[in-house]
Design a protein around this motif. Sequence first.
Motif, mmCIF file in Angstrom:
data_model
loop_
_atom_site.group_PDB
_atom_site.id
_atom_site.type_symbol
_atom_site.label_atom_id
_atom_site.label_comp_id
_atom_site.label_asym_id
_atom_site.label_seq_id
_atom_site.Cartn_x
_atom_site.Cartn_y
_atom_site.Cartn_z
ATOM 1 N N LEU A 129 -10.189 0.560 4.939
ATOM 2 C CA LEU A 129 -9.162 0.412 3.590
ATOM 3 C C LEU A 129 -10.175 0.009 2.555
ATOM 4 O O LEU A 129 -10.921 -0.906 2.559
ATOM 5 N N HIS A 138 -2.488 -6.353 4.871
ATOM 6 C CA HIS A 138 -1.768 -5.376 4.225
ATOM 7 C C HIS A 138 -0.832 -4.619 5.159
ATOM 8 O O HIS A 138 -0.772 -4.595 6.257
ATOM 9 N N TYR A 162 -6.471 2.087 -4.368
ATOM 10 C CA TYR A 162 -6.697 2.191 -2.911
ATOM 11 C C TYR A 162 -7.356 3.476 -2.422
ATOM 12 O O TYR A 162 -6.989 4.694 -3.056
ATOM 13 N N THR A 198 0.907 -1.467 0.017
ATOM 14 C CA THR A 198 -0.065 -0.268 -0.042
ATOM 15 C C THR A 198 1.031 1.234 0.149
ATOM 16 O O THR A 198 0.318 2.255 -0.485
ATOM 17 N N GLN A 215 -10.630 -0.611 -2.123
ATOM 18 C CA GLN A 215 -9.986 -0.836 -3.332
ATOM 19 C C GLN A 215 -10.872 -0.929 -4.213
ATOM 20 O O GLN A 215 -11.779 -1.744 -4.248
#
Length: 388
Positions: free
Chosen positions: A255, A267, A209, A145, A257
């Motif tokens: 998070l 992650h 992301y 990330t 995506q």
Amino acid sequence: MRHSRRLAGGTAAALLMLTSLIGATPGAASAAPVTSTLTAAVTAKLLGAELSTTAARPETRVTVSRTSGRWAFGTAVALAPRQADAHPTGSIFIARSEAAGWRIAFDGEAAFGELAAESPLVTGQERSVLTTTPTPMYAGGDYRTGMALPFGVGQTWTLTSGPHGWGGTESPYSSVDLAGGDQVVRAARAGTAYTMCQGWIRVIHDRGYSTDYYHLWNSISVNGAGVGQGAVLGNTGTDVTCGGAAYGRHVHFGLRQNSAYVPIAGHDIGKWVLTSGAAAYQGGARHGSAFAGVGGGLYNYGPLGFNQGVVDANGGGVLTRRAGPGTGYGSLGSVADGATVTISCSANGTSHTGRYGTTALWNRLSDGSWVSDAYLSTGVNGPLNGWC
């Protein structure tokens, strides 16, 4: 070596609030087709997604922040009931009026990038992020990330809740709760920031992301502003303007995506790898061999570079550096558990078993020495920076 990961698993006449902030974007025109049909179309798309997981229709809030000609840009939020295990959900949208009606896309969708590339409402700075093809994706074995934890680098905050759903106990376990330090919440990575509603900021990053920050006090008001890693977004708080509940000030950090919340476990964020527990709100995070559970402190080491790894000696204390890719090569010293190393390239060598499995992959470090990939946390299951 990549970690093993488990994918953790109102009424129909709800309020439609339409706020037009003409001129929020340089060059935005005042003669725009902001009509009830746009509101209805955005709401229908939002609730179509919401009703896939929610039985009742939530109250919605559609905010048009920019308009020009046939184009509109804004946010669409489905408010949550003010109760535990509930959080608002929403999207940033781009819309274009066409002969057949409004064409609408939400952030993360492929069509969003296509419209962003054409829309006069999108600034050059935004366009560089919003139109970037989000590959490789985590589903392809790449969990990098480039993010820090959402507070000041060098501070230690408390992990008040381990991985859980954005709305509570549902899957995926995309979110964690953090509190402490100076209580200043900061962007985990550079990107473009948007106010979803009071107390809730979304930052869209590269690689598909985005990160969400909720319950903020003194949250900034932004409409596509560029922010750097570490930019102040607000303070930890208990704000529930858009629903949910907060017991004690914290930031609810999620998070996403490609238009959806994704499992945060596996992650690397701030050089900690998040891990899920047996149930929502459990689990913790690992840095090297060190593990911090719920109630433990997370030191923000800053972002892990895309060509870097964290040494996980699996409790061994140090990792031996070799002159070549195997134990048959001479020792060149060692590197400590938890240390950050930079990888130049990779090759196959002798096989070793670390915390997350067995591999014959070895990595040549920036100083020319070699270490087994079995004892590195990189976020990638395979060569990180090409073959030697």
